[in-house]
Design a protein around this motif. Sequence first.
Motif, PDB file in Angstrom:
ATOM      1  N   PHE A  22    -104.476 -85.608 -10.249  1.00 60.00           N
ATOM      2  CA  PHE A  22    -104.631 -85.427 -11.688  1.00 60.00           C
ATOM      3  C   PHE A  22    -105.227 -84.057 -11.994  1.00 60.00           C
ATOM      4  CE2 PHE A  22    -107.320 -85.773 -15.503  1.00 60.00           C
ATOM      5  CZ  PHE A  22    -106.348 -86.101 -16.435  1.00 60.00           C
ATOM      6  N   MET A  23    -106.204 -83.631 -11.184  1.00 62.05           N
ATOM      7  CA  MET A  23    -106.827 -82.327 -11.391  1.00 62.05           C
ATOM      8  C   MET A  23    -105.808 -81.209 -11.181  1.00 62.05           C
ATOM      9  SD  MET A  23    -110.207 -80.761  -9.498  1.00 62.05           S
ATOM     10  CE  MET A  23    -111.075 -82.310  -9.671  1.00 62.05           C
ATOM     11  N   ALA A  24    -104.921 -81.374 -10.183  1.00 61.44           N
ATOM     12  CA  ALA A  24    -103.899 -80.360  -9.928  1.00 61.44           C
ATOM     13  C   ALA A  24    -102.920 -80.263 -11.100  1.00 61.44           C
ATOM     14  CB  ALA A  24    -103.150 -80.707  -8.639  1.00 61.44           C
ATOM     15  N   LEU A  25    -102.507 -81.417 -11.631  1.00 61.01           N
ATOM     16  CA  LEU A  25    -101.594 -81.409 -12.773  1.00 61.01           C
ATOM     17  C   LEU A  25    -102.255 -80.795 -14.003  1.00 61.01           C
ATOM     18  CD1 LEU A  25     -99.958 -84.948 -12.397  1.00 61.01           C
ATOM     19  CD2 LEU A  25     -98.860 -82.735 -11.999  1.00 61.01           C
ATOM     20  N   LEU A  26    -103.533 -81.120 -14.213  1.00 65.32           N
ATOM     21  CA  LEU A  26    -104.264 -80.571 -15.345  1.00 65.32           C
ATOM     22  C   LEU A  26    -104.411 -79.054 -15.221  1.00 65.32           C
ATOM     23  CD1 LEU A  26    -105.759 -81.460 -17.937  1.00 65.32           C
ATOM     24  CD2 LEU A  26    -107.854 -81.568 -16.574  1.00 65.32           C
ATOM     25  N   THR A  27    -104.678 -78.594 -14.004  1.00 64.71           N
ATOM     26  CA  THR A  27    -104.799 -77.148 -13.760  1.00 64.71           C
ATOM     27  C   THR A  27    -103.466 -76.446 -14.002  1.00 64.71           C
ATOM     28  OG1 THR A  27    -106.485 -77.588 -12.080  1.00 64.71           O
ATOM     29  CG2 THR A  27    -105.479 -75.408 -12.069  1.00 64.71           C
ATOM     30  N   LEU A 105    -118.923 -76.961  -2.161  1.00 67.38           N
ATOM     31  CA  LEU A 105    -117.574 -77.282  -1.692  1.00 67.38           C
ATOM     32  C   LEU A 105    -116.858 -78.196  -2.678  1.00 67.38           C
ATOM     33  CD1 LEU A 105    -118.059 -77.788   2.170  1.00 67.38           C
ATOM     34  CD2 LEU A 105    -116.808 -75.955   1.016  1.00 67.38           C
ATOM     35  N   ASN A 106    -117.574 -79.194  -3.209  1.00 62.98           N
ATOM     36  CA  ASN A 106    -116.964 -80.073  -4.211  1.00 62.98           C
ATOM     37  C   ASN A 106    -116.643 -79.319  -5.495  1.00 62.98           C
ATOM     38  OD1 ASN A 106    -116.924 -82.490  -2.748  1.00 62.98           O
ATOM     39  ND2 ASN A 106    -119.054 -82.931  -3.226  1.00 62.98           N
ATOM     40  N   ALA A 107    -117.560 -78.423  -5.894  1.00 65.16           N
ATOM     41  CA  ALA A 107    -117.363 -77.677  -7.141  1.00 65.16           C
ATOM     42  C   ALA A 107    -116.231 -76.660  -7.028  1.00 65.16           C
ATOM     43  CB  ALA A 107    -118.658 -76.969  -7.532  1.00 65.16           C
ATOM     44  N   LEU A 108    -115.902 -76.234  -5.816  1.00 66.84           N
ATOM     45  CA  LEU A 108    -114.869 -75.207  -5.615  1.00 66.84           C
ATOM     46  C   LEU A 108    -113.441 -75.741  -5.738  1.00 66.84           C
ATOM     47  CD1 LEU A 108    -116.267 -73.051  -2.654  1.00 66.84           C
ATOM     48  CD2 LEU A 108    -115.714 -72.247  -4.953  1.00 66.84           C
ATOM     49  N   VAL A 109    -113.293 -77.054  -5.752  1.00 62.95           N
ATOM     50  CA  VAL A 109    -111.938 -77.630  -5.757  1.00 62.95           C
ATOM     51  C   VAL A 109    -111.129 -77.158  -6.962  1.00 62.95           C
ATOM     52  CG1 VAL A 109    -110.606 -79.767  -5.900  1.00 62.95           C
ATOM     53  CG2 VAL A 109    -112.605 -79.648  -4.408  1.00 62.95           C
ATOM     54  N   ALA A 110    -111.692 -77.330  -8.160  1.00 59.19           N
ATOM     55  CA  ALA A 110    -110.969 -76.945  -9.382  1.00 59.19           C
ATOM     56  C   ALA A 110    -110.731 -75.439  -9.481  1.00 59.19           C
ATOM     57  CB  ALA A 110    -111.722 -77.452 -10.619  1.00 59.19           C
TER      58      ALA A 110
END
Length: 309
Positions: A22-27, A105-110
């Motif tokens: 979902f994050m990839a589609l939103l990006t 590391l978690n924050a870098l995903v987006a």
Amino acid sequence: MDGFQTILKFFINRRTAIGYSFMALLTLGSERVFSLVAFRCPCSNENFRYGLVFLFSPAFVLLVIGYFLNSKTWKLFTGCWVNPRKIFPKGNICHFFYIFGQITLNALVAPVMWLSVALLNGTFYECALSGLRNPAYLDAICHNKSVKCFEELHKVACGKSTMPFSESEELKLTLQAQSQILGWCVIVTMALLSLLTTCCASCQSKVSHLQLMFWKVYAEKEKEQLEQTFQLYATKLSERNLKCFFENKKPEVIPLPAFRAWEDASQLYSFSSSQQHYSTIHRLVEEGQKEINEERETTLDFVDRREIP
């Protein structure tokens, strides 16, 4: 009903993958909106700054949001100004950098997703690099091109150059190819980094795979029930206070944790190989609400690192 429960369980078990998808589609959607609606390459000497702002500013904003939305950030930093020992325990100063590395590391995903999509699209990079006036870069990209390439490279992104069409098109394709190569480099680098960090964390685990699965389920259940308990006790306390205020009565006692207990329960959990405790609250209940030993052996919280920020 059983079929619905099976489908629901399937989505719950794979919510991490679904969340990242979902994050990839939103990006991807956000990048297309920025490119089509907000982005207008000026085709001047401002190209370089303008393109870089659109390329990196959203990534920086997403990084900050990632820090804000991660509950471990607030567990780590709340009260640290008053008591610096919370983030730099005696004898274990590296613990802060270890936990902060997890959060980062978690924050870098987006942000990485944004950079990857933006570079693969090539619009922002093409605008930025067409405005770079570095002599060495101009010599390299305008090699075997007409003199106008040095003078009008910044107009290539807008198609306003007076260079021959073949040269202008070749330059645009070259800039887009460079952007896409960088995009794939970012994707491959982050994939390898994620694989290495996951493998290193698993190799250093002091618990078995089955116990780790149990730990993960326990942490999820405790989090759910903790939120429900907050609602229950907050409702009880507010109802009692309002009733006593309006009826002018003495309040009945509602047992709540002491200040020190709240402080201890709010700390990030660190696994101890000598005790089978699965959370800070579990340890406090088993050992009694007493001061945490700062000299205790600590390792990475393997359950928390799998959460989406």
